[in-house]
Design a protein around this motif. Structure first.
Motif, PDB file in Angstrom:
ATOM      1  N   PRO A  36      -8.769  13.342  17.186  1.00 47.48           N
ATOM      2  CA  PRO A  36      -7.679  14.200  17.699  1.00 47.48           C
ATOM      3  C   PRO A  36      -8.021  15.675  17.700  1.00 47.48           C
ATOM      4  N   THR A  37      -9.119  16.046  17.033  1.00 51.05           N
ATOM      5  CA  THR A  37      -9.527  17.456  16.986  1.00 51.05           C
ATOM      6  C   THR A  37     -10.427  17.843  18.155  1.00 51.05           C
ATOM      7  N   ASP A  38     -10.707  16.909  19.077  1.00 48.92           N
ATOM      8  CA  ASP A  38     -11.594  17.214  20.191  1.00 48.92           C
ATOM      9  C   ASP A  38     -10.966  18.243  21.115  1.00 48.92           C
ATOM     10  N   THR A  39     -11.781  19.159  21.575  1.00 55.11           N
ATOM     11  CA  THR A  39     -11.319  20.268  22.417  1.00 55.11           C
ATOM     12  C   THR A  39     -10.543  19.798  23.641  1.00 55.11           C
ATOM     13  N   ARG A  40     -10.873  18.656  24.173  1.00 51.54           N
ATOM     14  CA  ARG A  40     -10.217  18.188  25.396  1.00 51.54           C
ATOM     15  C   ARG A  40      -8.742  17.867  25.189  1.00 51.54           C
ATOM     16  N   PHE A  41      -8.294  17.758  23.936  1.00 51.80           N
ATOM     17  CA  PHE A  41      -6.875  17.554  23.652  1.00 51.80           C
ATOM     18  C   PHE A  41      -6.129  18.865  23.466  1.00 51.80           C
ATOM     19  N   ARG A  42      -6.832  19.970  23.503  1.00 51.95           N
ATOM     20  CA  ARG A  42      -6.209  21.268  23.222  1.00 51.95           C
ATOM     21  C   ARG A  42      -5.275  21.648  24.368  1.00 51.95           C
ATOM     22  N   PRO A  43      -3.973  21.827  24.110  1.00 52.38           N
ATOM     23  CA  PRO A  43      -3.008  21.997  25.221  1.00 52.38           C
ATOM     24  C   PRO A  43      -3.125  23.311  25.972  1.00 52.38           C
ATOM     25  N   LYS A  56      -8.868   5.773  11.700  1.00 50.50           N
ATOM     26  CA  LYS A  56      -8.658   5.510  10.280  1.00 50.50           C
ATOM     27  C   LYS A  56      -8.786   6.774   9.426  1.00 50.50           C
ATOM     28  N   LEU A  57      -9.163   7.882  10.044  1.00 49.10           N
ATOM     29  CA  LEU A  57      -9.391   9.115   9.301  1.00 49.10           C
ATOM     30  C   LEU A  57      -8.173  10.024   9.355  1.00 49.10           C
ATOM     31  N   ASP A  58      -8.053  10.855   8.360  1.00 48.39           N
ATOM     32  CA  ASP A  58      -6.952  11.811   8.280  1.00 48.39           C
ATOM     33  C   ASP A  58      -7.455  13.166   8.767  1.00 48.39           C
TER      34      ASP A  58
END
Length: 625
Positions: A543-550, A618-620
């Motif tokens: 979820p920290t991947d740049t492509r998810f950055r709004p 599975k990671l936080d």
């Protein structure tokens, strides 16, 4: 087939002429009308007086069987034999038979003449390619008819017939595909054959040549030096070891929306922040481009085929030539990008780029906020590339210098080489007024820390308003005793040559820019693809991947107001997160990188293992946006 070969040879000569025409247009544009030189303050430099020299141009009317000889305007030439480093084989000799042109080279008359020549040659190419295509179709039909008529049919004939049925379900492929396939066959098979300046025709971008669904090729040929460097077997073997890896078959060729018109006053922003570190100043989103610094680092491996070739080259001096050229290409994508800045990654932000077509995979992470540090790692069967990037900004009023710190590393497994080099200073000019332009200057020292057989020094020449040294580089490869063994030269945004002009060999040439790239942030085709989010890839990324950055996504889609709101929200989240860490006397621990013995950030080799299904779910992870 003889007729087809003759037509294609004729097309080759036409394409060479088109290439020369384009280079000539570039000379006119960059030398006479480019704001990068004319916009420089006159008081900055002492401009020596020169005698006015008549501008000369020779234009030769071409028939179908003749070639055009294009002359660079004589006023561009100098006493140095290396007049125009981006193509040293352009003739610069003045003759008494040349016709003196009273119009300036960038006048409507000259421009119109070049355009007419270009259109005429393009028309000739179209007609000749249609003829070659017709020959191929006729030969294919004749061969198919021969196969059908032959009885009994041997196994080889049946196999050929099956191949025809699978590759040619309809009447024919499009003419575009036929031309593309023919161009592949013209690429030399030997590593010792390079794109010589006199033979160079076309340079394909990283994904323009990717095959469509109806093509039967396993992988296509990208802009490379030989067929050997185009082999993706290593990449395929590597990816087979990682499950759930998805490679996009058809990458996008354009951004969703062109860049918006910015009305932001940069002067007001800078005036209110005099004396501050500009890296900590919040800039409006209109000044950004829809890419991140982490993705910018990935652009440095666009021309990874140079390292593929280096890993297959026995001569240590020639290996150094390829490694040095690769180091130079890291700056190529910046040429059209001085008008905007990348997004600053937030602490813990990550980015991955898995390019099975080019045989490498890449990861990056923002490992530190103060000072800001971005770390990246790329690997393939032919090389390993890593660096951590930190820099200082110096604002000089009309320009801003970016001084990088840290070292870039590359290892070649076949020879056990470990190369390292420093980055040079970058400077953005005309920050407050005029058209911004970027230059890189300084010395880059490249050494193999596992061998003292050779070293390399590359000089990025600082521009002067009265010379033609804009964007030029010069490099020497020396042996253990300091004797020069190889030389390279060229322009960091265009091409690099090895040897002495006019017989120099082209080692690298930049991929062609996409159509209307000026309206799309000056992105290269490779850059256009970096922020694309495929539906099959989406569930596999952290979820920290740049492509998810709004904010970055909204800017890419042309929604600047929404992007600004999201940018401010993300900055607020980061402030709150840092305060929590500070209150609890805690520090951020990077997920995929660790500190090495020499206090640099290196990969901890966990990313691609965690990438396996079920992988990151599975990671936080911290909430970044």
């Amino acid at each position: 087939m003889d007729k087809c070969c003759k037509d294609l040879e004729e097309c080759e000569s036409y394409l060479l002429e088109l290439n020369l025409l384009l280079k000539s247009m570039e000379v006119l544009h960059r030398t006479y009308s480019a704001p990068v030189i004319s916009a420089l303050p006159v008081s900055t430099y002492e401009i020596p007086k020169k005698e006015k020299r008549p501008r000369r141009w020779r234009s030769k009317n071409n028939g179908k069987d003749s070639k055009a000889t294009l002359q660079v305007p004589s006023c561009i030439s100098s006493q140095s034999p290396r007049l125009h480093a981006s193509n040293p084989n352009l003739s610069t000799t003045e003759t008494n038979t040349q016709e003196t042109c009273t119009d300036s080279p960038d006048s409507p008359t000259e421009v119109s003449r070049l355009q007419e020549d270009f259109c005429r040659l393009a028309s000739n190419i179209h007609v000749t390619l249609k003829s070659a295509f017709s020959s191929l179709v006729a030969e294919r039909d004749r061969l198919r008819h021969t196969i059908d008529m032959q009885a009994p049919q041997p196994a080889q004939v049946m196999g050929l017939k099956t191949t025809y049925a699978s590759e040619c379900p309809g009447d024919s492929h499009s003419l575009v595909h036929q031309v593309s396939n023919e161009s592949k066959a013209s690429i030399p098979d030997s590593i010792s054959e390079f794109f010589d300046a006199q033979e160079y025709l076309l340079s394909s971008s990283s994904s323009e040549n990717e095959v469509s669904d109806d093509d039967s090729y396993i992988s296509d040929v990208s802009d490379s030096i030989s067929m050997d460097t185009c082999s993706n077997e290593g990449g395929s073997e590597r990816h087979n070891s990682v499950s759930s890896v998805v490679s996009m078959a058809n990458r996008r060729s354009a951004l969703p929306s062109p860049s918006p018109t910015s009305s932001v006053s940069l002067w007001n922003i800078l005036r209110n922040n005099i004396g501050k570190d500009l890296s900590k100043v919040a800039m409006p989103v209109q000044l950004n481009e829809p890419l991140n610094t982490l993705q910018r680092l990935c652009e440095e491996v666009e021309y990874s085929e140079l390292l593929d070739t280096a890993n297959q080259t026995q001569d240590p001096y020639q290996r150094m030539v390829y490694v040095a050229t690769f180091a130079i290409t890291a700056y190529a994508s910046t040429y059209h990008r001085a008008g905007s800045k990348p997004f600053n990654p937030v602490l813990g932000e990550t980015y991955e780029c898995d390019r099975s077509d080019k045989g490498f995979r890449f990861i990056a992470e923002q490992v530190s906020h103060h000072p800001p540090v971005s770390a990246c790692h790329s690997d393939s069967k032919n090389f390993t590339f890593w660096q951590d990037v930190r820099w200082k900004n110096k604002f000089w009023g009309k320009s801003m210098e970016i001084v990088p710190m840290g070292t870039t590393h590359v290892t070649l497994p076949v020879f056990g080489d470990h190369y390292e080099w420093n980055k040079v200073t970058s400077c953005i000019h005309n920050i407050l007024s005029g058209q911004r332009w970027i230059e890189h200057y300084g010395e880059m020292a490249i050494k193999n820390i596992n061998s003292d057989a050779c070293q390399c020094k590359v000089t990025f020449v600082k521009a002067k308003s009265w010379s033609s040294t804009v964007n030029e580089i010069e490099g020497v490869i020396t042996d253990a005793k300091g004797k020069v063994v190889q030389t390279i030269f060229g322009k960091w945004h265009d091409s690099v040559f090895q040897g002495d002009p006019p017989s120099a060999t082209c080692i690298w040439r930049a991929n062609p820019m996409p159509v209307d790239h000026e309206q799309y942030y000056g992105f290269t085709q490779f850059a256009v693809e970096l922020n694309e989010l495929d539906s099959m890839l989406k569930p596999l990324l952290p979820p920290t991947d740049t492509r998810f950055r709004p904010d970055q996504r909204l800017l890419e889609e042309g929604n600047t107001e929404g992007a600004e709101e999201q940018k401010q929200r993300i900055e607020q989240l980061q402030r709150e997160r840092r305060k929590v860490l500070q209150d609890n006397n805690m520090t951020h621990q990077p997920r995929f990188f660790k500190k090495s013995k020499d206090d640099t950030w290196v990969s901890n080799n966990t990313y691609w293992e965690l990438r396996r299904d079920p992988g990151f779910n599975k990671l936080d992870f911290p909430v970044l946006w």
